[in-house]
Write a protein that holds these residues in place. Structure first.
Motif, PDB file in Angstrom:
ATOM      1  N   LEU A 168      -5.942  13.459   8.083  1.00 19.93           N
ATOM      2  CA  LEU A 168      -5.122  12.409   8.189  1.00 19.93           C
ATOM      3  C   LEU A 168      -4.773  11.559   6.854  1.00 19.93           C
ATOM      4  O   LEU A 168      -3.867  11.231   6.371  1.00 19.93           O
ATOM      5  N   THR A 169      -5.926  11.237   6.149  1.00 23.47           N
ATOM      6  CA  THR A 169      -5.711  10.466   4.906  1.00 23.47           C
ATOM      7  C   THR A 169      -5.083  11.433   3.818  1.00 23.47           C
ATOM      8  O   THR A 169      -3.872  10.643   3.165  1.00 23.47           O
ATOM      9  N   ASP A 170      -5.478  12.508   4.022  1.00 19.63           N
ATOM     10  CA  ASP A 170      -4.726  13.419   2.723  1.00 19.63           C
ATOM     11  C   ASP A 170      -3.195  13.551   3.014  1.00 19.63           C
ATOM     12  O   ASP A 170      -2.631  13.455   2.093  1.00 19.63           O
ATOM     13  N   MET A 171      -2.716  13.615   4.403  1.00 16.54           N
ATOM     14  CA  MET A 171      -1.451  13.614   4.714  1.00 16.54           C
ATOM     15  C   MET A 171      -0.742  12.197   4.234  1.00 16.54           C
ATOM     16  O   MET A 171       0.148  12.035   3.687  1.00 16.54           O
ATOM     17  N   CYS A 172      -1.270  11.087   4.577  1.00 19.17           N
ATOM     18  CA  CYS A 172      -0.782   9.971   4.404  1.00 19.17           C
ATOM     19  C   CYS A 172      -0.479   9.527   3.007  1.00 19.17           C
ATOM     20  O   CYS A 172       0.494   8.667   2.746  1.00 19.17           O
ATOM     21  N   THR A 173      -1.412   9.909   2.217  1.00 14.09           N
ATOM     22  CA  THR A 173      -1.452   9.619   0.741  1.00 14.09           C
ATOM     23  C   THR A 173      -0.462  10.527   0.168  1.00 14.09           C
ATOM     24  O   THR A 173      -0.226  10.369  -0.872  1.00 14.09           O
ATOM     25  N   MET A 174       0.198  11.481   0.677  1.00 16.33           N
ATOM     26  CA  MET A 174       1.388  12.243   0.026  1.00 16.33           C
ATOM     27  C   MET A 174       2.389  11.485  -0.063  1.00 16.33           C
ATOM     28  O   MET A 174       3.380  11.708  -1.172  1.00 16.33           O
ATOM     29  N   ASP A 175       2.853  10.341   0.508  1.00 19.10           N
ATOM     30  CA  ASP A 175       3.966   9.683   0.591  1.00 19.10           C
ATOM     31  C   ASP A 175       3.760   8.162   0.907  1.00 19.10           C
ATOM     32  O   ASP A 175       3.213   7.877   2.115  1.00 19.10           O
ATOM     33  N   ILE A 176       4.095   7.087   0.019  1.00 19.54           N
ATOM     34  CA  ILE A 176       3.904   5.979   0.577  1.00 19.54           C
ATOM     35  C   ILE A 176       4.873   5.453   1.604  1.00 19.54           C
ATOM     36  O   ILE A 176       4.244   4.781   2.553  1.00 19.54           O
ATOM     37  N   ASN A 177       5.784   6.151   1.833  1.00 24.14           N
ATOM     38  CA  ASN A 177       6.742   5.739   3.113  1.00 24.14           C
ATOM     39  C   ASN A 177       5.969   6.232   4.388  1.00 24.14           C
ATOM     40  O   ASN A 177       5.844   5.654   5.358  1.00 24.14           O
ATOM     41  N   LEU A 178       5.312   7.289   4.256  1.00 21.41           N
ATOM     42  CA  LEU A 178       4.521   7.976   5.335  1.00 21.41           C
ATOM     43  C   LEU A 178       3.135   6.899   5.461  1.00 21.41           C
ATOM     44  O   LEU A 178       2.772   6.836   6.784  1.00 21.41           O
ATOM     45  N   ALA A 179       2.720   6.550   4.597  1.00 21.69           N
ATOM     46  CA  ALA A 179       1.509   5.858   4.420  1.00 21.69           C
ATOM     47  C   ALA A 179       1.643   4.463   5.449  1.00 21.69           C
ATOM     48  O   ALA A 179       0.870   4.111   6.117  1.00 21.69           O
ATOM     49  N   THR A 180       2.672   3.979   5.210  1.00 21.59           N
ATOM     50  CA  THR A 180       3.273   2.711   5.979  1.00 21.59           C
ATOM     51  C   THR A 180       3.737   2.975   7.421  1.00 21.59           C
ATOM     52  O   THR A 180       4.121   1.900   8.056  1.00 21.59           O
ATOM     53  N   SER A 181       3.723   4.341   7.791  1.00 19.60           N
ATOM     54  CA  SER A 181       4.380   4.383   9.109  1.00 19.60           C
ATOM     55  C   SER A 181       3.260   4.155  10.222  1.00 19.60           C
ATOM     56  O   SER A 181       2.242   4.416   9.856  1.00 19.60           O
ATOM     57  N   GLN A 182       3.838   4.355  11.193  1.00 21.09           N
ATOM     58  CA  GLN A 182       2.785   4.107  12.589  1.00 21.09           C
ATOM     59  C   GLN A 182       1.897   5.334  12.634  1.00 21.09           C
ATOM     60  O   GLN A 182       0.561   5.133  12.832  1.00 21.09           O
ATOM     61  N   PRO A 183       2.138   6.614  12.652  1.00 17.60           N
ATOM     62  CA  PRO A 183       1.088   7.799  12.552  1.00 17.60           C
ATOM     63  C   PRO A 183       0.024   7.522  11.466  1.00 17.60           C
ATOM     64  O   PRO A 183      -1.308   8.070  11.709  1.00 17.60           O
ATOM     65  N   CYS A 184       0.188   6.676  10.447  1.00 13.75           N
ATOM     66  CA  CYS A 184      -0.747   6.724   9.564  1.00 13.75           C
ATOM     67  C   CYS A 184      -1.564   5.262   9.879  1.00 13.75           C
ATOM     68  O   CYS A 184      -2.382   4.724   8.913  1.00 13.75           O
ATOM     69  N   ALA A 185      -1.398   4.594  10.712  1.00  2.74           N
ATOM     70  CA  ALA A 185      -2.018   3.141  10.907  1.00  2.74           C
ATOM     71  C   ALA A 185      -3.611   3.265  11.028  1.00  2.74           C
ATOM     72  O   ALA A 185      -4.223   2.403  10.643  1.00  2.74           O
ATOM     73  N   ASP A 186      -4.267   4.375  11.282  1.00  7.98           N
ATOM     74  CA  ASP A 186      -5.618   4.388  11.399  1.00  7.98           C
ATOM     75  C   ASP A 186      -6.155   5.207  10.324  1.00  7.98           C
ATOM     76  O   ASP A 186      -7.299   5.473  10.316  1.00  7.98           O
ATOM     77  N   ALA A 187      -5.463   5.562   9.300  1.00  8.29           N
ATOM     78  CA  ALA A 187      -5.868   6.181   8.360  1.00  8.29           C
ATOM     79  C   ALA A 187      -6.606   5.408   7.296  1.00  8.29           C
ATOM     80  O   ALA A 187      -6.293   4.182   7.072  1.00  8.29           O
ATOM     81  N   GLU A 188      -7.671   5.796   6.728  1.00  4.51           N
ATOM     82  CA  GLU A 188      -8.508   4.948   5.860  1.00  4.51           C
ATOM     83  C   GLU A 188      -8.131   5.547   4.350  1.00  4.51           C
ATOM     84  O   GLU A 188      -8.441   6.788   3.815  1.00  4.51           O
ATOM     85  N   PHE A 189      -7.655   4.346   3.367  1.00  2.00           N
ATOM     86  CA  PHE A 189      -7.035   4.977   2.181  1.00  2.00           C
ATOM     87  C   PHE A 189      -7.861   4.806   1.221  1.00  2.00           C
ATOM     88  O   PHE A 189      -8.891   3.611   1.241  1.00  2.00           O
ATOM     89  N   PRO A 190      -7.997   5.506   0.085  1.00  3.78           N
ATOM     90  CA  PRO A 190      -8.866   5.180  -1.023  1.00  3.78           C
ATOM     91  C   PRO A 190      -8.430   4.083  -1.957  1.00  3.78           C
ATOM     92  O   PRO A 190      -7.190   3.377  -1.671  1.00  3.78           O
ATOM     93  N   LYS A 191      -9.499   3.358  -2.652  1.00  2.00           N
ATOM     94  CA  LYS A 191      -9.016   2.213  -3.309  1.00  2.00           C
ATOM     95  C   LYS A 191      -7.848   2.376  -4.321  1.00  2.00           C
ATOM     96  O   LYS A 191      -6.972   1.592  -4.537  1.00  2.00           O
ATOM     97  N   ASP A 192      -7.930   3.341  -5.187  1.00  2.00           N
ATOM     98  CA  ASP A 192      -7.076   3.315  -6.217  1.00  2.00           C
ATOM     99  C   ASP A 192      -5.490   3.595  -5.438  1.00  2.00           C
ATOM    100  O   ASP A 192      -4.546   3.005  -6.028  1.00  2.00           O
ATOM    101  N   PHE A 193      -5.291   4.279  -4.365  1.00  2.00           N
ATOM    102  CA  PHE A 193      -4.166   4.420  -3.999  1.00  2.00           C
ATOM    103  C   PHE A 193      -3.663   2.972  -3.028  1.00  2.00           C
ATOM    104  O   PHE A 193      -2.512   2.555  -3.232  1.00  2.00           O
ATOM    105  N   CYS A 194      -4.501   2.268  -2.697  1.00  2.00           N
ATOM    106  CA  CYS A 194      -4.189   0.959  -2.189  1.00  2.00           C
ATOM    107  C   CYS A 194      -3.665   0.066  -3.273  1.00  2.00           C
ATOM    108  O   CYS A 194      -2.770  -0.836  -3.215  1.00  2.00           O
ATOM    109  N   VAL A 195      -4.613  -0.172  -4.508  1.00  2.00           N
ATOM    110  CA  VAL A 195      -4.115  -0.918  -5.288  1.00  2.00           C
ATOM    111  C   VAL A 195      -2.840  -0.531  -6.144  1.00  2.00           C
ATOM    112  O   VAL A 195      -2.105  -1.204  -6.594  1.00  2.00           O
TER     113      VAL A 195
END
Length: 284
Positions: A168-195
């Protein structure tokens, strides 16, 4: 009374046998598959006699004629074909007559759309499902376990798929729009991606453990309600007097250094540096 009974019996017997010299609704077939006396006969008050063959084939006929498999004429029988016949006639492979056949992988994959439900192909389910993205997201592929590269390459389509949830995390970090979508609500993102995407991910559950880093990555976030109550480090609080005056920097006064205070004149003269630089003559 006796006369009526006699007439009724005679009528029944005449119907059971092949009718002779009567008006038929249509002509008898030239080569009937069954004897006409076994057919269903009936008499219409005005239209004469009608006939109808039985709406099924015999078991032997069904077995000897594979093209009839799966039709209403043969569905009532329990029989099966050898795997060789099922492979030579792919239409039969998903049907009940081939349910016990164990198919080879290449046959299953080559006919993935038709074979994905076949019992004899289930051990190759993932191999079949990855042949087509629309097939991969369909119900028959619900239990397939997909490889990481397939999930990430088709992240937008596969993010909701059960077989890709471990990535899930690997998929969600492929696209910022995907990362902010409901299917990615429970994904744990790495620090550098968040910042790197602080403004868009400030509210994301998967970035909350790095909230301080997000808030200090952008001044507009630092002064926003999203960062209220977050304690900022001294290094950030001394970057400008605007930041130094925030409630977020009250706890940083004990940690600021002389050098940090004297690097900015306005900060040096603010309350955050009162303890570190009591003599304002040292301020630039």
């Amino acid at each position: 009374m006796i006369t009526k009974v006699t007439y009724l019996i005679a009528t029944i017997l005449s119907v059971k046998a092949f009718p002779q010299n009567i008006q038929l609704l249509s002509q008898l077939p030239s080569d009937p598959i069954e004897q006409p006396d076994s057919w269903a006969w009936g008499r219409h008050p005005k239209e004469g006699f009608g006939y109808k063959a039985r709406n099924s084939l015999t078991l032997e006929q069904c077995i000897d004629n594979p093209e009839t498999a799966g039709t209403v004429h043969c569905d009532g029988y329990d029989y099966s074909y050898p795997v060789e016949l099922c492979i030579s006639m792919p239409r039969l492979a998903p049907l009940k007559v081939c349910a016990d056949a164990k198919f080879p992988k290449d046959f299953c994959v080559s006919n993935a759309a038709n074979m994905v439900k076949a019992k004899g192909c289930q051990k190759f389910l993932t191999d079949m499902c990855i042949m087509d993205i629309s097939l991969a997201t369909s119900q028959p592929c619900a239990d397939a376990q997909y490889p990481k590269d397939f999930c990430t390459s088709n992240a937008n389509q596969m993010v909701k798929t059960k077989g890709c949830q471990k990535f899930l995390t690997d998929m969600c970090t492929m696209d910022i729009n995907l990362a902010t979508s409901q299917p990615c609500a429970d994904a744990e993102f790495p620090k550098d991606f968040c910042v790197a995407n602080a403004v868009k991910l400030i509210k994301a559950n998967g970035c909350q453990s790095y909230l301080t880093d997000l808030c200090t990555a952008d001044v507009s976030l630092a002064v926003s309600s999203d960062c209220a109550g977050v304690e900022f480090p001294a290094s950030f609080c001394t970057t400008s007097v605007q930041i130094a005056l925030l409630d977020n920097c009250k706890g940083a006064a004990a940690d600021v250094t002389f050098f940090q205070c004297t690097s900015n004149a306005d900060v040096c003269r603010s309350k955050i540096c009162e303890a570190r630089v009591p003599n304002k003559d040292f301020c630039p």
